[in-house]
Design an enzyme around this catalytic site. Structure first.
Site, short mmCIF file in Angstrom:
data_model
loop_
_atom_site.label_atom_id
_atom_site.label_comp_id
_atom_site.label_asym_id
_atom_site.label_seq_id
_atom_site.Cartn_x
_atom_site.Cartn_y
_atom_site.Cartn_z
N ARG A 73 -41.47 -25.98 -34.30
CA ARG A 73 -40.28 -26.77 -34.84
C ARG A 73 -39.68 -27.85 -33.63
O ARG A 73 -38.56 -28.18 -33.77
CB ARG A 73 -38.91 -26.27 -35.39
CG ARG A 73 -39.30 -25.40 -36.45
CD ARG A 73 -39.73 -26.28 -37.95
NE ARG A 73 -39.80 -25.41 -39.16
CZ ARG A 73 -40.75 -24.62 -39.44
NH1 ARG A 73 -41.90 -24.43 -38.72
NH2 ARG A 73 -40.65 -24.02 -40.78
N SER A 75 -34.51 -24.76 -44.15
CA SER A 75 -34.11 -23.79 -43.28
C SER A 75 -33.10 -24.70 -42.53
O SER A 75 -33.54 -25.71 -41.75
CB SER A 75 -34.95 -23.40 -42.39
OG SER A 75 -35.82 -22.68 -43.12
N GLU A 95 -31.82 -26.26 -36.91
CA GLU A 95 -33.10 -26.76 -36.97
C GLU A 95 -32.78 -28.10 -37.58
O GLU A 95 -33.69 -29.30 -37.10
CB GLU A 95 -33.98 -26.02 -38.11
CG GLU A 95 -35.49 -26.41 -37.83
CD GLU A 95 -35.90 -26.62 -39.32
OE1 GLU A 95 -35.77 -27.59 -40.03
OE2 GLU A 95 -36.81 -25.71 -39.82
P1 FAD Z 1 -35.93 -37.27 -42.37
O1 FAD Z 1 -35.11 -36.18 -42.74
O2 FAD Z 1 -35.96 -38.65 -42.80
O3 FAD Z 1 -35.97 -37.42 -40.84
C1 FAD Z 1 -35.87 -36.44 -39.68
C2 FAD Z 1 -35.67 -36.56 -38.32
O4 FAD Z 1 -36.98 -37.29 -38.01
C3 FAD Z 1 -34.65 -37.51 -38.18
O5 FAD Z 1 -34.18 -37.41 -36.96
C4 FAD Z 1 -35.28 -39.03 -38.48
O6 FAD Z 1 -34.58 -39.98 -37.70
C5 FAD Z 1 -36.73 -38.71 -37.70
N1 FAD Z 1 -37.62 -39.64 -38.30
C6 FAD Z 1 -38.13 -39.58 -39.59
N2 FAD Z 1 -39.23 -40.36 -39.81
C7 FAD Z 1 -39.27 -41.02 -38.54
C8 FAD Z 1 -40.45 -41.89 -38.05
N3 FAD Z 1 -41.32 -42.36 -38.76
N4 FAD Z 1 -40.07 -42.13 -36.54
C9 FAD Z 1 -39.51 -41.54 -35.87
N5 FAD Z 1 -38.32 -40.87 -36.29
C10 FAD Z 1 -38.64 -40.37 -37.63
N6 FAD Z 1 -39.58 -28.02 -42.71
C11 FAD Z 1 -40.85 -27.18 -42.30
O7 FAD Z 1 -41.30 -27.46 -41.00
N7 FAD Z 1 -41.31 -26.27 -43.12
C12 FAD Z 1 -40.93 -26.02 -44.20
O8 FAD Z 1 -41.33 -25.30 -44.99
C13 FAD Z 1 -39.77 -26.83 -44.86
N8 FAD Z 1 -39.11 -26.73 -46.03
C14 FAD Z 1 -38.22 -27.30 -46.65
C15 FAD Z 1 -37.75 -27.26 -47.78
C16 FAD Z 1 -36.96 -27.72 -48.28
C17 FAD Z 1 -36.51 -27.66 -49.70
C18 FAD Z 1 -36.41 -28.96 -47.72
C19 FAD Z 1 -35.17 -29.84 -48.00
C20 FAD Z 1 -36.62 -29.36 -46.41
C21 FAD Z 1 -37.60 -28.49 -45.79
N9 FAD Z 1 -38.29 -28.71 -44.47
C22 FAD Z 1 -39.27 -27.99 -43.98
C23 FAD Z 1 -37.57 -29.72 -43.60
C24 FAD Z 1 -38.05 -31.13 -44.15
O9 FAD Z 1 -38.94 -31.18 -45.31
C25 FAD Z 1 -39.18 -31.67 -42.87
O10 FAD Z 1 -38.51 -31.32 -41.54
C26 FAD Z 1 -39.76 -32.96 -43.08
O11 FAD Z 1 -40.90 -33.31 -41.83
C27 FAD Z 1 -38.64 -33.81 -42.97
O12 FAD Z 1 -39.22 -35.17 -43.47
P2 FAD Z 1 -38.30 -36.56 -43.81
O13 FAD Z 1 -39.07 -37.69 -44.04
O14 FAD Z 1 -37.46 -36.17 -44.84
O15 FAD Z 1 -37.37 -36.53 -42.39
N1 EPU Z 2 -35.22 -12.64 -45.16
C1 EPU Z 2 -34.11 -11.83 -45.48
N2 EPU Z 2 -33.10 -12.66 -46.17
C2 EPU Z 2 -33.12 -14.02 -46.57
C3 EPU Z 2 -34.28 -14.83 -46.10
C4 EPU Z 2 -35.30 -14.15 -45.57
O1 EPU Z 2 -34.17 -11.02 -45.29
O2 EPU Z 2 -32.21 -14.43 -47.08
C5 EPU Z 2 -36.43 -12.09 -44.66
C6 EPU Z 2 -37.65 -12.05 -45.54
O3 EPU Z 2 -37.32 -10.74 -46.28
C7 EPU Z 2 -38.68 -11.86 -44.79
C8 EPU Z 2 -38.27 -12.85 -43.48
O4 EPU Z 2 -36.83 -13.13 -43.64
O5 EPU Z 2 -39.10 -10.38 -44.18
C9 EPU Z 2 -39.15 -14.21 -43.58
O6 EPU Z 2 -38.73 -14.98 -44.68
P1 EPU Z 2 -39.62 -16.15 -45.35
O7 EPU Z 2 -40.92 -15.80 -45.57
O8 EPU Z 2 -38.77 -16.54 -46.47
O9 EPU Z 2 -39.49 -17.21 -44.02
P2 EPU Z 2 -38.30 -17.73 -42.99
O10 EPU Z 2 -38.62 -17.23 -41.87
O11 EPU Z 2 -36.98 -17.54 -43.82
C10 EPU Z 2 -39.97 -19.83 -42.34
C11 EPU Z 2 -39.44 -21.20 -42.21
C12 EPU Z 2 -39.68 -22.07 -43.68
C13 EPU Z 2 -41.07 -21.87 -44.29
C14 EPU Z 2 -41.33 -20.41 -44.44
C15 EPU Z 2 -42.62 -19.90 -44.94
C16 EPU Z 2 -38.16 -21.37 -40.29
C17 EPU Z 2 -36.78 -21.93 -39.67
N3 EPU Z 2 -38.17 -21.39 -41.56
O12 EPU Z 2 -38.66 -19.23 -43.25
O13 EPU Z 2 -39.61 -23.43 -43.32
O14 EPU Z 2 -41.21 -22.40 -45.45
O15 EPU Z 2 -40.97 -19.55 -43.22
O16 EPU Z 2 -43.37 -19.98 -43.77
O17 EPU Z 2 -39.04 -21.24 -39.37
C18 EPU Z 2 -37.83 -25.34 -43.06
O18 EPU Z 2 -38.30 -25.24 -41.89
O19 EPU Z 2 -36.95 -25.85 -43.61
C19 EPU Z 2 -38.37 -24.08 -43.67
C20 EPU Z 2 -38.10 -23.87 -44.87
#
Ligand code: FAD
Ligand code: EPU
Length: 336
Positions: free
Chosen positions: A161, A236, A332
């Site tokens: 990240r 997250s 994050e």
């Molecule tokens: P924004 O929120 O619009 O911007 C994020 C940051 O980047 C800000 O600081 C912004 O200024 C900067 N930025 C955006 N675009 C540009 C650009 N073109 N040039 C320069 N700076 C820029 N993330 C994960 O890694 N893994 C996940 O599994 C994951 N799951 C998610 C689930 C949910 C339900 C949600 C709501 C979010 C999740 N995220 C996850 C976080 C998010 O989706 C990612 O970080 C995504 O890349 C953000 O994209 P955005 O375009 O919305 O960024």
């Molecule tokens: N867990 C709990 N309680 C909870 C949530 C999770 O005990 O409420 C435990 C689960 O049981 C499991 C472990 O945590 O043992 C991992 O959980 P999960 O697979 O849901 O993944 P995570 O570590 O919670 C990360 C990323 C997610 C990504 C998933 C899948 C980060 C900060 N988050 O979550 O990314 O989608 O793995 O790879 O690394 C994001 O960055 O926004 C995001 C959603």
């Protein structure tokens, strides 16, 4: 056209009400250049999908929405392809296009909200894959000089990240195009993440295609992550912390079920969701906001919360986890 005093509520998935003094959109480098040349004095906020940001105040500067489009195959050697995408493309639509074309490598990253342009910002990752695994290069606009710079994978210094754009070069670049190297050969699916394996079993699939892996990921994500269209959130809120071997060896005695994964320098990555759950926060609601009931890492805005309320909730969680486990969680989500 630059507008004034615009609400950013539709532009952040937390659904937080906050305004920006100036607001505009750009769909080409020329347009971006024009806007920035005539607005040199203003502080800048670039937004894609607004899915990784918490707005804790009104923004006194210029917010620009990146709408640069495009999906172009710039190289095809029969084994791999390089696909160059406009930063303003929706990430999940980019993934679906790759799957349609049978380009493998990003299917595990299905359904991550946001734009292509933000994908290198924090090296998005999920289900055993990070974009650094398929990343080729990024073209970015250097705000102070207006020059275009190309960054290789090494120059982006990707970590968990993390990238140079989130830290060292924070606020200095606008990402314009991102190129990924995807595989054309017999799909090398990655099902190493336990949850994917069990979901595929549930789907009765023994030899999964990249489309099957994508569907498995979509099913898992939809079952535990709140849809921002229904409940405000930014995924997250915290990173999973990496702790030292010494601290881990102490904690495992008292908490034998602590979920942990190997990390650099003999350390361990710990599931932050578990730590937060152990502190009693999972599913807790403070009126109109709280901690999601299925995933304790996700803070949610049910209706009308302020960014400060969500931020203060995150501080209370950090404190409780620190008191119970001696681990300091790091946010994050980008805070404004
Ligand atoms: P924004 O929120 O619009 O911007 C994020 C940051 O980047 C800000 O600081 C912004 O200024 C900067 N930025 C955006 N675009 C540009 C650009 N073109 N040039 C320069 N700076 C820029 N993330 C994960 O890694 N893994 C996940 O599994 C994951 N799951 C998610 C689930 C949910 C339900 C949600 C709501 C979010 C999740 N995220 C996850 C976080 C998010 O989706 C990612 O970080 C995504 O890349 C953000 O994209 P955005 O375009 O919305 O960024
Ligand atoms: N867990 C709990 N309680 C909870 C949530 C999770 O005990 O409420 C435990 C689960 O049981 C499991 C472990 O945590 O043992 C991992 O959980 P999960 O697979 O849901 O993944 P995570 O570590 O919670 C990360 C990323 C997610 C990504 C998933 C899948 C980060 C900060 N988050 O979550 O990314 O989608 O793995 O790879 O690394 C994001 O960055 O926004 C995001 C959603």
């Amino acid at each position: 056209m630059i507008q004034e005093n615009i609400s950013l509520k539709p532009f952040n998935t937390f659904g937080i009400e906050a305004s920006t003094r100036y607001f505009g959109r750009f769909s080409s480098v020329e347009e971006l250049n024009q806007i920035l040349t005539s607005n040199k004095d203003k502080e800048l906020l670039i937004l894609g999908g607004g899915s990784n940001i918490l707005l804790t105040k009104n923004f006194d500067g210029l917010t620009l929405i990146n709408e640069i489009k495009g999906f172009e195959i710039t190289k095809n050697d029969g084994t791999d392809v390089i696909v160059k995408s406009g930063a303003g493309e929706v990430w999940h639509e980019f993934v679906l296009k790759c799957i349609e074309n049978n380009f493998s490598g990003v299917e595990n990253l299905s359904l991550i909200p946001g734009s292509v342009g933000a994908s290198p910002m924090q090296n998005i990752g999920a289900y055993g894959v990070e974009i650094k695994d398929v990343f080729e290069s990024v073209e970015a606009y250097h705000i102070p000089t207006g020059e275009l710079h190309t960054f290789s994978k090494e120059e982006c210094e990707f970590g968990y990240r993390e990238s140079v754009f989130k830290r060292k070069y924070k606020g200095q670049y606008v990402i314009i195009y991102v190129s990924y190297k995807l595989s054309l050969s017999a799909p090398k699916v990655n099902t190493s993440y336990g949850a994917i394996e069990s979901e595929l079993k549930e789907m009765n699939i023994s030899t999964p295609s990249i489309k099957d892996v994508s569907q498995a990921v979509i099913n898992i994500r939809s079952s535990k992550l709140p849809n921002p269209k229904e409940i405000g959130n930014a995924g997250s809120f915290f990173k999973n912390p990496v702790i030292s071997k010494e601290l881990f060896d102490k904690l495992i005695v008292e908490f034998p079920t602590i979920p942990n994964y190997p990390a650099e320098n003999d350390g361990k990555k710990i599931a932050a969701g578990w730590l937060i759950e152990q502190c009693g926060w999972k599913g807790k609601t403070l009126g109109h906001y709280g901690v999601h009931k299925l995933q304790a890492l996700v803070l949610v805005n049910y209706k009308g919360a302020t960014g400060t309320e969500i931020y203060d909730l995150s501080s209370s969680i950090i404190k409780d986890v620190e008191d119970k486990f001696g681990i300091t969680l790091e946010r994050e989500v980008n805070i404004l």
